[in-house]
Design a protein around this motif. Structure first.
Motif, PDB file in Angstrom:
ATOM      1  N   VAL A  93      22.683 -33.103 -63.652  1.00  0.00           N
ATOM      2  CA  VAL A  93      23.281 -31.822 -63.285  1.00  0.00           C
ATOM      3  C   VAL A  93      23.194 -30.905 -64.497  1.00  0.00           C
ATOM      4  O   VAL A  93      23.655 -31.249 -65.586  1.00  0.00           O
ATOM      5  N   THR A  94      22.585 -29.729 -64.306  1.00  0.00           N
ATOM      6  CA  THR A  94      22.466 -28.765 -65.394  1.00  0.00           C
ATOM      7  C   THR A  94      22.753 -27.380 -64.846  1.00  0.00           C
ATOM      8  O   THR A  94      23.079 -27.204 -63.673  1.00  0.00           O
ATOM      9  N   ASP A  95      22.635 -26.376 -65.708  1.00  0.00           N
ATOM     10  CA  ASP A  95      22.892 -25.004 -65.290  1.00  0.00           C
ATOM     11  C   ASP A  95      22.023 -24.075 -66.120  1.00  0.00           C
ATOM     12  O   ASP A  95      21.294 -24.517 -67.015  1.00  0.00           O
ATOM     13  N   VAL A  96      22.097 -22.781 -65.812  1.00  0.00           N
ATOM     14  CA  VAL A  96      21.313 -21.798 -66.555  1.00  0.00           C
ATOM     15  C   VAL A  96      22.214 -20.690 -67.101  1.00  0.00           C
ATOM     16  O   VAL A  96      21.745 -19.599 -67.412  1.00  0.00           O
ATOM     17  N   GLY A  97      23.503 -20.965 -67.230  1.00  0.00           N
ATOM     18  CA  GLY A  97      24.456 -19.946 -67.627  1.00  0.00           C
ATOM     19  C   GLY A  97      24.389 -19.607 -69.100  1.00  0.00           C
ATOM     20  O   GLY A  97      23.986 -20.417 -69.941  1.00  0.00           O
ATOM     21  N   SER A  98      24.851 -18.395 -69.434  1.00  0.00           N
ATOM     22  CA  SER A  98      24.822 -17.898 -70.802  1.00  0.00           C
ATOM     23  C   SER A  98      26.047 -18.305 -71.610  1.00  0.00           C
ATOM     24  O   SER A  98      26.148 -17.961 -72.785  1.00  0.00           O
ATOM     25  N   VAL A  99      26.970 -19.032 -70.996  1.00  0.00           N
ATOM     26  CA  VAL A  99      28.165 -19.550 -71.682  1.00  0.00           C
ATOM     27  C   VAL A  99      28.189 -21.056 -71.472  1.00  0.00           C
ATOM     28  O   VAL A  99      27.993 -21.529 -70.356  1.00  0.00           O
ATOM     29  N   LYS A 100      28.441 -21.813 -72.525  1.00  0.00           N
ATOM     30  CA  LYS A 100      28.280 -23.247 -72.399  1.00  0.00           C
ATOM     31  C   LYS A 100      29.569 -24.054 -72.494  1.00  0.00           C
ATOM     32  O   LYS A 100      29.677 -25.092 -71.852  1.00  0.00           O
ATOM     33  N   VAL A 101      30.567 -23.640 -73.274  1.00  0.00           N
ATOM     34  CA  VAL A 101      31.779 -24.440 -73.379  1.00  0.00           C
ATOM     35  C   VAL A 101      32.505 -24.498 -72.043  1.00  0.00           C
ATOM     36  O   VAL A 101      32.763 -25.576 -71.494  1.00  0.00           O
ATOM     37  N   SER A 102      32.836 -23.344 -71.495  1.00  0.00           N
ATOM     38  CA  SER A 102      33.612 -23.313 -70.251  1.00  0.00           C
ATOM     39  C   SER A 102      32.808 -23.856 -69.076  1.00  0.00           C
ATOM     40  O   SER A 102      33.355 -24.556 -68.215  1.00  0.00           O
ATOM     41  N   VAL A 103      31.525 -23.568 -69.031  1.00  0.00           N
ATOM     42  CA  VAL A 103      30.697 -24.066 -67.930  1.00  0.00           C
ATOM     43  C   VAL A 103      30.546 -25.578 -68.013  1.00  0.00           C
ATOM     44  O   VAL A 103      30.672 -26.291 -67.005  1.00  0.00           O
ATOM     45  N   GLY A 104      30.286 -26.100 -69.208  1.00  0.00           N
ATOM     46  CA  GLY A 104      30.164 -27.542 -69.362  1.00  0.00           C
ATOM     47  C   GLY A 104      31.440 -28.263 -68.967  1.00  0.00           C
ATOM     48  O   GLY A 104      31.409 -29.295 -68.291  1.00  0.00           O
ATOM     49  N   ASP A 105      32.581 -27.718 -69.384  1.00  0.00           N
ATOM     50  CA  ASP A 105      33.864 -28.324 -69.019  1.00  0.00           C
ATOM     51  C   ASP A 105      34.067 -28.293 -67.508  1.00  0.00           C
ATOM     52  O   ASP A 105      34.550 -29.275 -66.916  1.00  0.00           O
ATOM     53  N   ALA A 106      33.713 -27.178 -66.872  1.00  0.00           N
ATOM     54  CA  ALA A 106      33.913 -27.044 -65.431  1.00  0.00           C
ATOM     55  C   ALA A 106      33.026 -28.003 -64.657  1.00  0.00           C
ATOM     56  O   ALA A 106      33.470 -28.635 -63.681  1.00  0.00           O
ATOM     57  N   LEU A 107      31.780 -28.140 -65.081  1.00  0.00           N
ATOM     58  CA  LEU A 107      30.868 -29.040 -64.380  1.00  0.00           C
ATOM     59  C   LEU A 107      31.318 -30.492 -64.531  1.00  0.00           C
ATOM     60  O   LEU A 107      31.344 -31.246 -63.554  1.00  0.00           O
ATOM     61  N   ARG A 108      31.671 -30.873 -65.734  1.00  0.00           N
ATOM     62  CA  ARG A 108      32.055 -32.263 -65.961  1.00  0.00           C
ATOM     63  C   ARG A 108      33.339 -32.616 -65.220  1.00  0.00           C
ATOM     64  O   ARG A 108      33.503 -33.740 -64.725  1.00  0.00           O
ATOM     65  N   ALA A 109      34.266 -31.651 -65.118  1.00  0.00           N
ATOM     66  CA  ALA A 109      35.512 -31.910 -64.409  1.00  0.00           C
ATOM     67  C   ALA A 109      35.296 -32.043 -62.906  1.00  0.00           C
ATOM     68  O   ALA A 109      36.062 -32.720 -62.219  1.00  0.00           O
ATOM     69  N   ALA A 110      34.229 -31.422 -62.401  1.00  0.00           N
ATOM     70  CA  ALA A 110      34.027 -31.373 -60.953  1.00  0.00           C
ATOM     71  C   ALA A 110      33.226 -32.542 -60.402  1.00  0.00           C
ATOM     72  O   ALA A 110      33.459 -32.967 -59.271  1.00  0.00           O
TER      73      ALA A 110
END
Length: 313
Positions: A93-110
């Motif tokens: 699971v990856t993403d293409v977002g320009s912000v990584k701390v909050s996005v990484g935390d959100a993905l891992r929590a979900a």
């Protein structure tokens, strides 16, 4: 082939470019798209570069080996929640977002622990948006930053190497970075410039002494560049500033101090200080051009047909 099935959740400029580039490179088998917008789903279906187009995110990610979240950054977590139960164990699971701390935390929590969350950010794009705006060459020579999370599993390291190979096959240069450092770097190189562009174009539009017609008629090169940046997707950039507010505010504070110093140099006629600054910044520009990261060169895709680089499956 690197991934037998790829699912892309959200299919605007970046998401559609990932699909086009992956198909052109032959590194994916089937492609599924999860897209909430009926208009975008119709465009994607008409363009013919996906095997499945659906508004059901769980249906899109089922059996996918690679899942790419390409929605605005504040929508990453909710999108991951709706698809989490259908993710295949061992999927990346990856993403293409320009912000990584909050996005990484959100993905891992979900998502379940059985999948490998490897946040990513391709530093590429344009002011265009939507499925038809994508093109296969978007990532050629550009940087993709991966921010692997703390995970000691050997399989996680393998998944990270596999994702790096995927982006390399799409023509990108790949680097890894700590997520917090990424957010600070991008606050300097991308987020603050966009904030300045939005603000200066808004200032020009609000000046009573300058009419809208004059702004458009007499726009010099610098202002035209600002308007191009300020034409970027407002939803995406609203989310970026809210999601990366700490880093943006830190850099904005430093920028404000430097701007005040520049104002004093102009007021007091300190030409030597102005010349030193302008010379230093010109050297930075020349370094960017030498590194091949001038966003206007090459101008891939600007005049290409919408379906170029996206052969029908």
């Amino acid at each position: 082939m690197i991934y037998p099935k790829m699912a892309v959740i959200g299919c605007g400029l970046i998401g559609s470019s990932v699909i086009r580039a992956a198909r052109a490179a032959g590194v994916v088998g089937s492609v599924a798209v999860g897209e909430a917008s009926p208009a975008h789903r119709a465009q994607i279906t008409a363009l013919g570069y996906a095997d499945l187009v659906t508004d059901d995110m769980a249906e899109a990610v089922a059996d996918a080996d690679l899942v790419v979240f390409a929605v605005p950054v504040l929508a990453m977590g909710p999108a991951a929640v709706t698809s989490a139960a259908a993710l295949k164990p061992g999927a990346t699971v990856t993403d293409v977002g320009s912000v990584k701390v909050s996005v990484g935390d959100a993905l891992r929590a979900a998502v379940p622990a059985s999948v490998y969350v490897i946040p990513g950010h391709p530093i590429a794009g344009s002011e265009q948006s939507g499925p038809a705006a994508g093109f296969a060459e978007l990532f050629q020579g550009r940087w993709v930053i991966l921010t692997p999370q703390a995970d000691d599993r050997p399989e996680y390291a393998d998944a990270t190497r596999q994702l790096s190979d995927f982006w390399t096959a799409l023509g990108a240069q790949v680097d890894t970075m700590d997520a917090a450092h990424h957010d600070l770097v991008l606050a300097v190189t991308s987020h603050l410039p966009h904030l300045i562009a939005y603000n200066i174009v808004g200032t020009a539009a609000d000046m009573e002494e300058v009419t809208r017609a004059e702004v458009m008629k007499y726009s010099a090169g610098g202002f035209r560049d600002f308007t191009r940046i300020a034409a970027s997707d407002p939803t995406m950039w609203r989310d970026i500033f809210l999601a990366n507010k700490d880093a943006v505010l830190e850099v904005l504070g430093r920028f404000t101090e430097d701007l005040q110093a520049l104002s004093r140099s102009i007021r007091w006629g300190e030409g030597d200080k102005l010349f030193e600054l302008f010379s230093r910044t010109r050297d930075i520009r020349q370094g960017i051009v030498a590194a091949g990261q001038d966003s206007a060169e090459p101008n891939f895709g600007r005049d290409r047909p919408a379906s170029d680089g996206a052969p029908k499956p």
